[in-house]
Design a protein around this motif. Structure first.
Motif, PDB file in Angstrom:
ATOM      1  N   THR A 143       0.844  -1.203   0.000  1.00 11.58           N
ATOM      2  CA  THR A 143       0.000   0.000   0.000  1.00 11.58           C
ATOM      3  C   THR A 143       0.875   1.247   0.000  1.00 11.58           C
ATOM      4  N   LYS A 145       0.852   5.778  -0.869  1.00  6.74           N
ATOM      5  CA  LYS A 145       0.034   6.983  -0.975  1.00  6.74           C
ATOM      6  C   LYS A 145       0.136   7.542  -2.393  1.00  6.74           C
ATOM      7  N   ASP A 151      -4.664   6.032  -0.025  1.00  3.95           N
ATOM      8  CA  ASP A 151      -4.001   4.725  -0.065  1.00  3.95           C
ATOM      9  C   ASP A 151      -4.275   4.046  -1.404  1.00  3.95           C
ATOM     10  N   GLU A 153      -3.248   0.458  -3.625  1.00  7.74           N
ATOM     11  CA  GLU A 153      -2.607  -0.849  -3.580  1.00  7.74           C
ATOM     12  C   GLU A 153      -1.773  -1.085  -4.834  1.00  7.74           C
TER      13      GLU A 153
END
Length: 350
Positions: A143, A145, A151, A153
């Motif tokens: 994960t 930013k 967030d 993935e």
């Protein structure tokens, strides 16, 4: 120029000799589910975390698997783990090889298989005595930013000694989206998938498949150069092959369909793509008989038989004879666009 309509022959070949029977598809699902069950039990027995999710991918999920006389089928079933679950007992991150080894150990937890699972460069492979195998690519989920602080993935494949950004699910989505997009507006929305399977069947001839390119590369080439032809799979196939061959004559480089994967499926001078291109050239040369004014249905079927290394086409019933009977003695023998030929001595009219 005559136009021998072999669409019925081609769709029959696709149905009977290319597409997996429903019983085979059911069997595939059963084997995939059994593999997942073994992975789950093996990880539980070893006290290791379960994957967050498991997803089928590749030709199985894209519905482009084709019949193979040697049962040489592979089912790709990716296992996606949270990155924090891929650590050893001391909390140290597993290397890509160690992650694949953990999955491999789980698949052979009870020692029941005569041929045990083995670690490959990009997956863990469980082979079965019947000839097929299940490949389990191992992914970790990281994960991060994004620019807005959300967030996001990211999926990384355990490949060799590296974690590579990859997600085969995106490739499956790409293909399925293309099937809809490239067929939009057509009554038959599945022609591109059939052309893909027919091309894979052509390329996977027993004495060719070790030398030719991969299924995903063939799928990418078909998508990039697909020529739709409503109601004529025989024409769509030939025209698509002509476009692919022209492109590969200029370059054998084939881009990866995944938007964030920078590595190409094949590079300029790739041996397997070159082999596939040369096979296409030979097939297209064989099919030139279809352009002859004196081409008959028997000649057209013989050409398609040669292309697919089969007797399926020549063994088909003669539709012209059936048409002749139903029309109470019609003398037309060939569906024609430009010129119709007669059976009464080969004269032409029209």
């Amino acid at each position: 120029m005559t136009d021998i309509n072999c669409d019925g022959d081609m769709t029959g070949y696709h149905r009977d000799e290319v597409t997996l029977a429903l019983s085979q598809q059911k069997d595939m699902r059963g084997r995939r589910d059994n593999g997942r069950d073994r992975l789950r039990k093996g990880l539980d027995t070893a006290g290791k975390p379960q994957p967050r999710e498991v997803h089928s991918q590749g030709s199985y999920q894209m519905r482009t698997m084709v019949q193979d006389p040697g049962n040489d089928y592979d089912i790709d079933d990716g296992a996606y783990f949270w990155s924090e679950d891929l650590k050893d007992d001391d909390g140290v991150e597993l290397t890509p090889l160690e992650a694949r080894q953990r999955v491999c150990d789980a698949l052979k937890w009870d020692g029941r298989f005569k041929q045990e699972a083995e670690v490959k460069n990009n997956c863990v492979r469980q082979a079965y005595a019947a000839g097929y195998h299940i490949d389990v690519p191992v992914y970790r989920i990281v994960t991060e930013k994004d620019w807005a602080g959300n967030d996001v993935e990211k999926y990384e494949l355990a490949s060799g000694n590296s974690w590579l950004i990859s997600d085969a699910r995106a490739v499956t989505k790409w293909f399925n989206d293309q099937v809809g997009e490239l067929n939009s507006g057509q009554a038959d929305g599945s022609q591109m998938r059939r052309i893909t399977k027919l091309t894979k069947k052509f390329a996977r001839r027993v004495d060719w498949k070790a030398s030719t390119t991969s299924g995903i590369t063939i799928s990418k080439l078909v998508v990039d150069h697909f020529v739709a032809n409503a109601g004529r799979d025989d024409k769509a196939l030939r025209q698509t092959w002509q476009m692919i061959h022209s492109a590969l004559t200029l370059s054998t480089q084939v881009a990866h369909p995944h938007p964030i994967v920078t590595k190409n499926l094949a590079e300029q001078g790739d041996d397997q793509v070159t082999y596939f291109r040369d096979c296409l050239k030979a097939a297209l040369d064989t099919l030139k008989v279809l352009d002859r004014d004196d081409c008959t249905r028997a000649m057209a079927r013989e050409a398609w038989d040669s292309v697919f290394d089969t007797k399926f086409f020549s063994n088909r019933p003669d539709p012209d004879a059936a048409n002749k009977g139903s029309s109470l003695g019609s003398i037309m023998t060939v569906t024609s666009v430009e010129t119709a030929r007669r059976e009464d001595g080969g004269g032409r009219f029209g």
